[in-house]
Design an enzyme around this catalytic site. Structure first.
Site, short mmCIF file in Angstrom:
data_model
loop_
_atom_site.label_atom_id
_atom_site.label_comp_id
_atom_site.label_asym_id
_atom_site.label_seq_id
_atom_site.Cartn_x
_atom_site.Cartn_y
_atom_site.Cartn_z
N ASP A 1 5.01 -1.35 -6.27
CA ASP A 1 4.48 -0.57 -5.37
C ASP A 1 3.08 -1.05 -5.27
OD1 ASP A 1 3.80 1.88 -3.90
OD2 ASP A 1 3.10 2.71 -5.65
N SER A 2 2.27 -0.31 -4.53
CA SER A 2 0.70 -0.86 -4.27
C SER A 2 -0.13 -0.13 -5.64
CB SER A 2 0.28 0.11 -3.09
OG SER A 2 0.23 1.46 -3.28
N TYR B 1 -1.53 0.77 0.78
CA TYR B 1 -0.97 0.07 1.85
C TYR B 1 -0.85 0.78 3.01
CZ TYR B 1 1.27 -3.64 -1.20
OH TYR B 1 1.46 -4.67 -2.07
N GLY B 2 -0.71 2.25 3.23
CA GLY B 2 -0.41 3.03 3.85
C GLY B 2 -1.51 2.92 5.30
N CYS C 1 8.29 1.46 -2.86
CA CYS C 1 7.06 1.60 -1.79
C CYS C 1 7.60 1.95 -0.58
CB CYS C 1 6.08 0.37 -1.86
SG CYS C 1 4.75 0.46 -0.40
N THR D 1 6.23 2.31 2.45
CA THR D 1 5.62 1.70 3.05
C THR D 1 6.03 0.14 3.71
OG1 THR D 1 3.51 3.09 2.77
CG2 THR D 1 3.21 1.13 4.11
N GLU E 1 -4.16 8.27 -6.88
CA GLU E 1 -4.93 7.11 -7.51
C GLU E 1 -6.04 7.44 -8.33
OE1 GLU E 1 -3.54 3.94 -8.15
OE2 GLU E 1 -1.90 4.44 -7.00
N CYS F 1 6.72 8.86 0.53
CA CYS F 1 5.92 7.62 -0.10
C CYS F 1 6.26 8.06 -1.51
CB CYS F 1 4.47 8.00 0.26
SG CYS F 1 3.22 7.41 -0.87
N HIS G 1 4.24 7.82 -4.11
CA HIS G 1 3.23 8.53 -4.83
C HIS G 1 3.58 10.03 -4.83
CE1 HIS G 1 1.01 4.83 -4.65
NE2 HIS G 1 -0.05 5.23 -5.31
N1 LIG Z 1 3.46 4.49 -2.68
C1 LIG Z 1 3.76 3.62 -1.47
C2 LIG Z 1 2.24 3.10 -0.92
C3 LIG Z 1 1.27 4.07 -0.68
C4 LIG Z 1 -0.07 3.18 -0.21
O1 LIG Z 1 -0.25 2.20 -1.01
O2 LIG Z 1 -0.46 3.65 0.89
C5 LIG Z 1 4.61 4.10 -0.46
O3 LIG Z 1 5.55 4.45 -0.95
O4 LIG Z 1 4.42 4.28 0.59
#
Ligand SMILES: N[C@H](CCC(=O)O)C(=O)O
Length: 290
Positions: free
Chosen positions: A28-29, A60-61, A91, A93, A168, A200, A202
């Site tokens: 993941d990020s 990443y988003g 992840c 994204t 985060e 997502c 997170h």
């Molecule tokens: N947790 C990731 C990445 C979120 C991010 O870094 O923006 C996802 O499911 O999209």
């Protein structure tokens, strides 16, 4: 048997003596993938894991598709070099924007969140809300996948740019996070959704808050749970389930190992040993040849 696998045509030719013992790569990020890792621990307790968080480049988003594809390539290239037998993109994204491209570039089987998540969403309800990063929401990946399975399902997506930075920064209990969450959920509650998909990885970290705002009647769908169920099936089909005792999870990040160790302790229940990995040297040259 390989022949019934969804990876037909992209077979992973295992050369090692005991391929079952190889770890699964989960990435993941940042700390979002830990919600998927938790599912791996529950559902696949015998598997050894390499977890990678691309913390130097999150979130990443808000990245372009080109960037997300390149970052994903670099991570999977590194994971392959570490001998993983399967990769779970923890992840959404990356799953939405890069899975299709990178799947054909690597031998290792790669699982993404979108299809397993969509299957679970369709089983759960018909008026489906998806909260996701701006890039995932814009891609329409969950909406398209859900409506391909059930064309009668109604889907509303909301991009939630503030969630990942807040999570985060460990601001989960901050009143501001509640305000932000309410503003993201309001348009979905107005549509009278019966199901909400964590688009997502997170976001399950916000489960208590989201549940309190949604009430009890809305079903919450975690694609992380579904992708690990799919992983279990794939391991079975490929004859890759580990029957030996697993080794402790190896954690690696592209940013500060100390910071990741600190921020993940609350989710893991212990302070992990974290390595720093520099993916830069893998950059363009290798991939220009692909
Ligand atoms: N947790 C990731 C990445 C979120 C991010 O870094 O923006 C996802 O499911 O999209």
């Amino acid at each position: 048997m390989f022949s019934s696998s969804i990876f037909e045509g992209n077979l992973y030719h295992l050369s090692e003596k005991e391929p079952q013992r190889a770890p699964i790569g989960v990435f993941d990020s940042g700390v979002g993938g830990l919600t998927v890792l938790r599912q791996v621990y529950e559902q696949l307790p015998n598997e050894s894991i390499i977890y990678f968080g691309d913390t130097a480049r999150l979130p990443y988003g808000i990245r372009s598709q080109e960037e997300i594809i390149q970052f994903t390539r670099e991570i999977i290239f590194w994971m392959e070099s570490q001998g993983v037998k399967m990769v779970i993109m923890a992840c959404s994204t990356s799953s939405a924007l890069a899975l299709q491209t990178v799947r054909s570039e690597f031998k290792v089987p790669i699982l993404g969140l979108i299809l397993p998540g969509a299957v679970s969403a369709v089983k759960a309800g018909k008026r489906i809300g998806v909260i996701a990063t701006p890039a995932t929401a814009k891609s329409n990946a969950y909406k398209l996948a859900i409506q391909e399975i059930n064309s009668n399902a109604q889907v509303w997506q909301v991009g939630c740019p503030e969630f990942v930075p807040l999570i985060e920064q460990n601001r989960i209990d901050d009143p501001y996070t509640k305000e932000v969450a309410l503003s993201y959920l309001e348009p979905l509650l107005e549509k009278d959704i019966d199901t909400l998909v964590y688009g997502c990885t997170h976001y399950p970290h916000l489960a208590t808050l989201l549940r309190s705002l949604l009430g009890e009647s809305v079903k919450l769908v975690d694609p992380g749970k579904s992708v690990v169920e799919a992983c279990n099936q794939e391991l079975e089909l490929l004859g890759l389930k580990n029957t030996f005792p697993p080794v402790p999870t190896r954690f690696a990040v592209s940013g500060s190992s100390q910071q990741f160790a600190q921020s993940s302790v609350q989710w893991l229940g212990c302070t992990p040993m974290v390595e720093s990995v520099n993916l830069e040297h893998l950059n363009s040259n290798h991939f220009r040849l692909c």
